[in-house]
Design a protein around this motif. Structure first.
Motif, PDB file in Angstrom:
ATOM      1  N   ASP A 115       0.806  -1.218   0.000  1.00 41.89           N
ATOM      2  CA  ASP A 115       0.000   0.000   0.000  1.00 41.89           C
ATOM      3  C   ASP A 115       0.839   1.267   0.000  1.00 41.89           C
ATOM      4  N   ASP A 116       2.041   1.188   0.547  1.00 46.16           N
ATOM      5  CA  ASP A 116       2.824   2.401   0.713  1.00 46.16           C
ATOM      6  C   ASP A 116       4.243   2.207   0.176  1.00 46.16           C
ATOM      7  N   ALA A 117       4.466   2.678  -1.012  1.00 48.41           N
ATOM      8  CA  ALA A 117       5.805   2.669  -1.620  1.00 48.41           C
ATOM      9  C   ALA A 117       6.278   4.115  -1.662  1.00 48.41           C
ATOM     10  N   ARG A 118       7.479   4.349  -1.169  1.00 47.46           N
ATOM     11  CA  ARG A 118       8.026   5.706  -1.136  1.00 47.46           C
ATOM     12  C   ARG A 118       9.373   5.724  -1.836  1.00 47.46           C
ATOM     13  N   PRO A 119       9.705   6.826  -2.490  1.00 49.79           N
ATOM     14  CA  PRO A 119      11.046   6.920  -3.079  1.00 49.79           C
ATOM     15  C   PRO A 119      12.112   6.695  -2.002  1.00 49.79           C
ATOM     16  N   ALA A 120      13.085   5.860  -2.312  1.00 52.07           N
ATOM     17  CA  ALA A 120      14.135   5.521  -1.341  1.00 52.07           C
ATOM     18  C   ALA A 120      14.835   6.753  -0.762  1.00 52.07           C
ATOM     19  N   PRO A 121      15.062   7.826  -1.543  1.00 49.82           N
ATOM     20  CA  PRO A 121      15.698   9.009  -0.943  1.00 49.82           C
ATOM     21  C   PRO A 121      14.897   9.618   0.208  1.00 49.82           C
ATOM     22  N   GLU A 122      13.600   9.313   0.293  1.00 46.72           N
ATOM     23  CA  GLU A 122      12.769   9.797   1.400  1.00 46.72           C
ATOM     24  C   GLU A 122      12.807   8.862   2.599  1.00 46.72           C
ATOM     25  N   ARG A 123      13.421   7.692   2.455  1.00 41.04           N
ATOM     26  CA  ARG A 123      13.425   6.678   3.519  1.00 41.04           C
ATOM     27  C   ARG A 123      14.833   6.274   3.933  1.00 41.04           C
ATOM     28  N   LEU A 124      15.786   7.173   3.831  1.00 39.03           N
ATOM     29  CA  LEU A 124      17.190   6.858   4.124  1.00 39.03           C
ATOM     30  C   LEU A 124      17.384   6.314   5.530  1.00 39.03           C
ATOM     31  N   ASP A 125      16.587   6.764   6.490  1.00 36.14           N
ATOM     32  CA  ASP A 125      16.721   6.278   7.866  1.00 36.14           C
ATOM     33  C   ASP A 125      16.322   4.816   8.011  1.00 36.14           C
ATOM     34  N   ASP A 126      15.592   4.291   7.035  1.00 30.34           N
ATOM     35  CA  ASP A 126      15.175   2.887   7.074  1.00 30.34           C
ATOM     36  C   ASP A 126      16.186   1.956   6.404  1.00 30.34           C
ATOM     37  N   LEU A 127      17.241   2.521   5.837  1.00 31.72           N
ATOM     38  CA  LEU A 127      18.260   1.742   5.130  1.00 31.72           C
ATOM     39  C   LEU A 127      19.527   1.653   5.972  1.00 31.72           C
ATOM     40  N   THR A 128      20.335   0.644   5.736  1.00 27.20           N
ATOM     41  CA  THR A 128      21.632   0.576   6.407  1.00 27.20           C
ATOM     42  C   THR A 128      22.530   1.668   5.839  1.00 27.20           C
ATOM     43  N   GLY A 129      23.591   1.985   6.555  1.00 29.30           N
ATOM     44  CA  GLY A 129      24.507   3.045   6.128  1.00 29.30           C
ATOM     45  C   GLY A 129      24.994   2.919   4.700  1.00 29.30           C
ATOM     46  N   PRO A 130      25.532   1.749   4.305  1.00 28.74           N
ATOM     47  CA  PRO A 130      26.041   1.626   2.934  1.00 28.74           C
ATOM     48  C   PRO A 130      24.962   1.819   1.865  1.00 28.74           C
ATOM     49  N   VAL A 131      23.753   1.351   2.128  1.00 26.01           N
ATOM     50  CA  VAL A 131      22.670   1.474   1.153  1.00 26.01           C
ATOM     51  C   VAL A 131      22.211   2.933   1.092  1.00 26.01           C
ATOM     52  N   ALA A 132      22.049   3.574   2.242  1.00 26.37           N
ATOM     53  CA  ALA A 132      21.656   4.987   2.278  1.00 26.37           C
ATOM     54  C   ALA A 132      22.698   5.851   1.561  1.00 26.37           C
ATOM     55  N   ASP A 133      23.978   5.556   1.793  1.00 33.35           N
ATOM     56  CA  ASP A 133      25.042   6.318   1.122  1.00 33.35           C
ATOM     57  C   ASP A 133      24.965   6.152  -0.392  1.00 33.35           C
ATOM     58  N   ALA A 134      24.694   4.927  -0.852  1.00 31.72           N
ATOM     59  CA  ALA A 134      24.604   4.669  -2.291  1.00 31.72           C
ATOM     60  C   ALA A 134      23.401   5.389  -2.903  1.00 31.72           C
ATOM     61  N   VAL A 135      22.291   5.434  -2.183  1.00 32.58           N
ATOM     62  CA  VAL A 135      21.110   6.142  -2.690  1.00 32.58           C
ATOM     63  C   VAL A 135      21.390   7.649  -2.742  1.00 32.58           C
ATOM     64  N   ARG A 136      22.047   8.189  -1.705  1.00 31.52           N
ATOM     65  CA  ARG A 136      22.399   9.617  -1.692  1.00 31.52           C
ATOM     66  C   ARG A 136      23.291   9.984  -2.877  1.00 31.52           C
ATOM     67  N   ALA A 137      24.220   9.097  -3.211  1.00 37.10           N
ATOM     68  CA  ALA A 137      25.208   9.371  -4.268  1.00 37.10           C
ATOM     69  C   ALA A 137      24.775   8.837  -5.637  1.00 37.10           C
ATOM     70  N   TRP A 138      23.538   8.391  -5.764  1.00 35.57           N
ATOM     71  CA  TRP A 138      23.039   7.735  -6.971  1.00 35.57           C
ATOM     72  C   TRP A 138      23.282   8.578  -8.209  1.00 35.57           C
ATOM     73  N   GLU A 139      23.864   7.966  -9.244  1.00 36.83           N
ATOM     74  CA  GLU A 139      24.126   8.656 -10.502  1.00 36.83           C
ATOM     75  C   GLU A 139      23.708   7.831 -11.709  1.00 36.83           C
ATOM     76  N   GLY A 140      22.895   6.842 -11.511  1.00 40.68           N
ATOM     77  CA  GLY A 140      22.518   5.955 -12.604  1.00 40.68           C
ATOM     78  C   GLY A 140      21.617   6.616 -13.634  1.00 40.68           C
ATOM     79  N   ASP A 141      21.386   5.903 -14.739  1.00 39.09           N
ATOM     80  CA  ASP A 141      20.486   6.376 -15.800  1.00 39.09           C
ATOM     81  C   ASP A 141      19.049   6.508 -15.299  1.00 39.09           C
ATOM     82  N   VAL A 142      18.710   5.720 -14.303  1.00 36.17           N
ATOM     83  CA  VAL A 142      17.391   5.773 -13.685  1.00 36.17           C
ATOM     84  C   VAL A 142      17.486   6.731 -12.499  1.00 36.17           C
ATOM     85  N   PRO A 143      16.609   7.725 -12.401  1.00 35.07           N
ATOM     86  CA  PRO A 143      16.674   8.663 -11.273  1.00 35.07           C
ATOM     87  C   PRO A 143      16.492   7.961  -9.926  1.00 35.07           C
ATOM     88  N   ALA A 144      17.159   8.461  -8.891  1.00 32.66           N
ATOM     89  CA  ALA A 144      17.076   7.861  -7.554  1.00 32.66           C
ATOM     90  C   ALA A 144      15.639   7.793  -7.051  1.00 32.66           C
TER      91      ALA A 144
END
Length: 189
Positions: A9-38
């Motif tokens: 029911d509730d899907a949110r863009p990962a950049p809005e949920r950084l506190d729910d991710l582990t440090g390495p995953v949150a860091d990767a989402v913050r620094a995301w540069e892929g062809d697909v927007p974060a």
């Protein structure tokens, strides 16, 4: 927002949920540069008590059988040296460790890394390891069938929560190599 796959029911863009991710995953989402927007990387909250695939699929939708992927850490040995790599395959298959993985990595022997090694080297929880946020110098082997999915459900770095991402986004991760046949059909019993 409703998730594009599964019954969440509730899907949110990962950049809005950084506190729910582990440090390495949150860091990767913050620094995301892929062809697909974060913002196209979606976080869904899930109950770790129903993480077993059969129960998870019953609860969140049968379409997840064909759109879920597992990320496993493997240890490759050659000449007394051990190196780590990650492999991503559809959940309905198993990683061809002794064939495709061993050959691609040029290893004499390859096996699944022990839990302590996988958790310690990734900074993620066992059962939640994800290709997003892995050490950048690791080979990341991804089965072509995963990349071909419009959307794929993967771990979030924790047992609680999952990420739903476009399959093609995984091909742009650091160290990613897309391989045909990495995910072998499960053994018939």
């Amino acid at each position: 927002m409703r998730a594009p796959i599964g019954d969440f029911d509730d899907a949110r863009p990962a950049p809005e949920r950084l506190d729910d991710l582990t440090g390495p995953v949150a860091d990767a989402v913050r620094a995301w540069e892929g062809d697909v927007p974060a913002g196209h990387l979606l976080y869904v909250d899930t109950d770790p008590a129903i993480a077993d695939t059969a129960v998870f699929v019953e609860h969140h939708g049968r379409d997840l059988l064909d759109t879920s992927a597992n990320c496993v850490v493997v240890a490759a040995r050659r000449g007394g040296e051990t190196s780590l790599a990650a492999c991503v395959v559809l959940s309905s298959t198993r990683v061809d460790v002794n064939g495709v993985v061993r050959k691609h990595l040029g290893a004499r022997k390859a096996s699944f890394a022990p839990m302590e090694t996988a958790v310690g080297a990734t900074g993620m929880e066992y059962g939640g390891i994800t290709p997003i946020g892995l050490p950048g110098d690791w080979p990341l082997l991804i089965d072509a069938a995963v990349v071909d999915r419009e959307w794929v459900l993967i771990g979030s770095g924790r047992r609680r929560g999952k990420l739903i991402v476009p399959g093609k986004a995984l091909a742009g991760l650091p160290g990613a190599v897309v391989l045909d046949g990495l995910g072998a059909a499960p053994a018939v019993s």
